[in-house]
Scaffold this active site. Sequence first.
Site, PDB file in Angstrom:
ATOM      1  N   LEU A   1       3.706  -5.809  35.503  1.00  0.00           N
ATOM      2  CA  LEU A   1       4.134  -7.202  35.581  1.00  0.00           C
ATOM      3  C   LEU A   1       5.612  -7.322  35.238  1.00  0.00           C
ATOM      4  O   LEU A   1       6.176  -6.496  34.511  1.00  0.00           O
ATOM      5  CB  LEU A   1       3.316  -8.070  34.624  1.00  0.00           C
ATOM      6  CG  LEU A   1       1.809  -8.129  34.866  1.00  0.00           C
ATOM      7  CD1 LEU A   1       1.146  -8.970  33.782  1.00  0.00           C
ATOM      8  CD2 LEU A   1       1.501  -8.695  36.241  1.00  0.00           C
ATOM      9  N   GLU A   2       6.204  -8.398  35.707  1.00  0.00           N
ATOM     10  CA  GLU A   2       7.624  -8.643  35.493  1.00  0.00           C
ATOM     11  C   GLU A   2       7.991  -8.680  34.015  1.00  0.00           C
ATOM     12  O   GLU A   2       9.105  -8.301  33.630  1.00  0.00           O
ATOM     13  CB  GLU A   2       8.013  -9.967  36.156  1.00  0.00           C
ATOM     14  CG  GLU A   2       9.471 -10.333  36.041  1.00  0.00           C
ATOM     15  CD  GLU A   2       9.783 -11.657  36.719  1.00  0.00           C
ATOM     16  OE1 GLU A   2      10.783 -12.281  36.346  1.00  0.00           O
ATOM     17  OE2 GLU A   2       9.021 -12.065  37.623  1.00  0.00           O
ATOM     18  N   GLY A   3       7.060  -9.116  33.172  1.00  0.00           N
ATOM     19  CA  GLY A   3       7.349  -9.214  31.749  1.00  0.00           C
ATOM     20  C   GLY A   3       7.509  -7.887  31.038  1.00  0.00           C
ATOM     21  O   GLY A   3       7.882  -7.860  29.861  1.00  0.00           O
ATOM     22  N   GLY A   4       7.210  -6.771  31.724  1.00  0.00           N
ATOM     23  CA  GLY A   4       7.404  -5.456  31.121  1.00  0.00           C
ATOM     24  C   GLY A   4       6.132  -4.698  30.830  1.00  0.00           C
ATOM     25  O   GLY A   4       6.175  -3.623  30.223  1.00  0.00           O
TER      26      GLY A   4
END
Length: 266
Positions: free
Chosen positions: A62-65
């Site tokens: 995911l983009e959040g890491g």
Amino acid sequence: MTESLTRARPVQHPDARPDEIMTIAASRLLEDGKVLFAGIGQPLVAAAIAKRRQAPNLTVLLEGGMIGIELQAGELPASTNEVRAAIGAQMLTTATDIFLMAQRGFFDYGFIGVAQVDQYGNVNTSVVGDPAKPAVRLPGPGGANDIASMCNEVVVVTPHEPRRFVERVDFITSPGFLTGTTSRRDSGLLYGGPRWVVTDLALLDFAPDSRRMRVRALQAGVTLDQVRAATGFELLVHDQLDELPPVDDAELALLRHLVDGEETQA
């Protein structure tokens, strides 16, 4: 993946909603051992279905890491920055690291949604109307521009309707094949681009030379005329036009279990 149109045409599952048909069709495209840069919502559900069926070694990030997450039924996150998005993660890093890995070509798939998509796969999620004085302001790209620019294959998932499938998007938020042929590569985007467009009516891809959108397969029970009527530009049609198998009971039960967390009989 598909059934020949020379066979008896199957009928779509009577209880499957359009969004469920799209999500399941998208999940079938995901192969084992690949890496998926997923967004919240349908992409995550599609990934979870694929991991429980044909792709147990699919790595979802995911983009959040969060890298290598394991989605829990009934606990799907509403944001890439909440704790539920990190359940079972193999690694927790940062958004900067995720996009650096995307730039280095590590991600096989990226999923994005659209407000508008045109015949070359360019996506608009910014404004409807004149960008200088738009009729509607949309949420914007988030990480979609990075996904569209840097993932090896991009999968677009959207309902199929004329207001979404337009000849030319009002604003290019996320690049597809720009004006077709070699224009994407000429612009400096040396790889990637949209591979599939998954809708409730069809599975579409892009002709290798012109890079124009074409119909690759129909959803069960859908006709080519229905697809054309729901599209605001002239579609190409693949020489071997196939038909996707209908949603089956097991797929639908699994999807609803993942979303609702309730046990459902297949």
